[in-house]
Design an enzyme around this catalytic site. Structure first.
Site, PDB file in Angstrom:
ATOM      1  N   THR A 100       1.165  -1.555  -0.066  1.00 62.62           N
ATOM      2  CA  THR A 100       0.334  -0.351   0.085  1.00 62.62           C
ATOM      3  C   THR A 100       0.729   1.014  -0.188  1.00 62.62           C
ATOM      4  O   THR A 100       2.244   1.184   0.024  1.00 62.62           O
ATOM      5  CB  THR A 100      -1.159   0.223   1.163  1.00 62.62           C
ATOM      6  OG1 THR A 100      -1.844   1.489   1.250  1.00 62.62           O
ATOM      7  CG2 THR A 100      -0.245  -0.322   2.653  1.00 62.62           C
ATOM      8  N   TYR A 128      -1.419   0.900  10.622  1.00 64.16           N
ATOM      9  CA  TYR A 128      -1.731  -0.315   9.729  1.00 64.16           C
ATOM     10  C   TYR A 128      -1.028   0.089   8.145  1.00 64.16           C
ATOM     11  O   TYR A 128      -0.468  -1.407   8.408  1.00 64.16           O
ATOM     12  CB  TYR A 128      -3.118   0.389   8.362  1.00 64.16           C
ATOM     13  CG  TYR A 128      -3.239  -0.141   7.044  1.00 64.16           C
ATOM     14  CD1 TYR A 128      -3.582  -1.232   6.363  1.00 64.16           C
ATOM     15  CD2 TYR A 128      -3.419   0.672   5.891  1.00 64.16           C
ATOM     16  CE1 TYR A 128      -3.624  -1.721   5.524  1.00 64.16           C
ATOM     17  CE2 TYR A 128      -3.221   0.219   4.642  1.00 64.16           C
ATOM     18  CZ  TYR A 128      -3.815  -0.676   4.009  1.00 64.16           C
ATOM     19  OH  TYR A 128      -3.951  -1.726   3.193  1.00 64.16           O
ATOM     20  N   LYS A 132       1.525  -2.912   7.124  1.00 67.49           N
ATOM     21  CA  LYS A 132       1.932  -3.203   5.707  1.00 67.49           C
ATOM     22  C   LYS A 132       3.628  -3.416   5.491  1.00 67.49           C
ATOM     23  O   LYS A 132       3.690  -4.276   4.578  1.00 67.49           O
ATOM     24  CB  LYS A 132       1.347  -2.647   4.841  1.00 67.49           C
ATOM     25  CG  LYS A 132      -0.214  -3.003   5.171  1.00 67.49           C
ATOM     26  CD  LYS A 132      -0.733  -3.893   4.575  1.00 67.49           C
ATOM     27  CE  LYS A 132      -0.634  -4.822   2.884  1.00 67.49           C
ATOM     28  NZ  LYS A 132      -0.868  -5.043   3.202  1.00 67.49           N
ATOM     29  N   TRP A 153      -5.425   3.476  -3.288  1.00 63.85           N
ATOM     30  CA  TRP A 153      -6.892   4.322  -2.935  1.00 63.85           C
ATOM     31  C   TRP A 153      -7.652   3.386  -4.293  1.00 63.85           C
ATOM     32  O   TRP A 153      -8.507   3.415  -5.565  1.00 63.85           O
ATOM     33  CB  TRP A 153      -6.778   5.283  -4.086  1.00 63.85           C
ATOM     34  CG  TRP A 153      -6.315   6.343  -3.105  1.00 63.85           C
ATOM     35  CD1 TRP A 153      -5.614   6.555  -1.994  1.00 63.85           C
ATOM     36  CD2 TRP A 153      -6.162   7.482  -3.381  1.00 63.85           C
ATOM     37  NE1 TRP A 153      -5.103   7.380  -2.248  1.00 63.85           N
ATOM     38  CE2 TRP A 153      -6.086   8.823  -2.698  1.00 63.85           C
ATOM     39  CE3 TRP A 153      -7.473   8.767  -4.457  1.00 63.85           C
ATOM     40  CZ2 TRP A 153      -6.120  10.066  -2.208  1.00 63.85           C
ATOM     41  CZ3 TRP A 153      -7.802   9.931  -3.939  1.00 63.85           C
ATOM     42  CH2 TRP A 153      -7.167  10.747  -2.931  1.00 63.85           C
TER      43      TRP A 153
END
Length: 290
Positions: A100, A128, A132, A153
């Site tokens: 991400t 988060y 990740k 996104w």
């Protein structure tokens, strides 16, 4: 080629299953089929299937939820990829792991007009993002035949995503207030899946960025969603992140530079606005409202 897709019930996972349909065999494993946080289950499944390629789309993606469910975030987003990497090493399978833009804090935007590159320093600003990034590091530490693919996104035909949320809210409210000080690159999950398929064909292991082309703010994205469904985009009003506080801090600028993937032979994902129009047309959401 035998392909195992984990997280196959999600919006990216379902499109990955379709993207690899030309493989000799595709095994679609939802969370109910395989909990990647369960080390023994992962080892047993991969050993039994002996796939040539594992594509990991399984993750705990509730960005705000991660702030309070820290153990779950690191179990699913760090240990899960590590379990898969260890299992892939045992059967000599390649591993694609999806990551991400949240591995970056989004603060240093002025000196990165083209977006963050794969080797820019990672400074996650949320649980988060940290979980990740830990997953990325675990994969790299364990197994060299990997592709870490950062994206951003993401929206698609299934699951919760920004496009569907905007359409739902637009049906309930006369006006919508959407932040205009967070900039990124909307990415259709179908385009992402095709990009992952193309990347896996290159045999060039490492870390890569794959997002929709161009960039916009969430405000601009919301306006495009309304315009694309025959609604008045002026119903969307700009606001700031400070006026809309969330438990997890979002990057103000999280555009990812896709240059290296293009140079490696991966066709660029289409511009975000063209992809949105195609998504709305494909799903039937693009029909003007009466």
């Amino acid at each position: 080629m035998r392909v195992l897709v984990t997280g196959a019930g999600g919006q990216v996972g379902s499109d990955l299953v379709a993207a690899f349909a030309d493989a000799k065999e595709v095994v679609a494993a939802t969370r109910a089929d395989l909990d990647v946080g369960d080390r023994h289950a992962v080892a047993a499944t991969v050993a039994e299937l002996e796939p040539d390629l594992v594509v990991n789309a399984a993750a705990y993606t509730d960005v705000d939820g991660c702030e309070t469910e820290v153990d779950r975030a690191f179990r699913d987003n760090c240990l899960g990829p590590r379990h898969l990497a260890l299992a892939c090493r045992e059967v000599d399978a390649e591993l694609v792991h999806l990551s991400t833009d949240y591995v970056f804090d989004g603060v240093a935007r002025a000196d990165r007009p083209d977006g963050y590159g794969e080797y820019d320093p990672t400074v996650p600003a949320s649980v988060y993002g940290r979980s990740k990034l830990a997953g990325e590091l675990a994969v790299r530490d364990v197994w060299e035949r990997h592709y870490v693919v950062r994206t951003a996104w993401v929206y698609g035909a299934t699951g919760r995503n920004f496009v569907r949320t905007i359409l739902r809210l637009a049906a309930e409210r006369p006006t919508l207030r959407v932040v205009d000080d967070q900039v990124g690159s909307p990415t259709w999950s179908r385009d992402l899946a095709e990009g992952v398929r193309a990347l896996a064909r290159t045999g060039q292991h490492g870390t890569w960025h794959l997002t929709g082309g161009g960039s916009c703010s969430w405000y601009g994205f919301a306006r495009a969603v309304l315009a694309g469904t025959g609604q008045d985009p002026d119903r969307v009003e700009p606001t700031t992140s400070a006026e809309y506080p969330r438990p997890a801090r979002r990057p103000a600028f999280s555009v990812l530079d896709n240059r290296l993937a293009r140079l490696a032979g991966v066709p660029p994902l289409r511009p975000w606005d063209a992809a949105l129009r195609a998504f709305l047309a494909t799903t039937g959401l693009g029909r003007p409202t009466s």
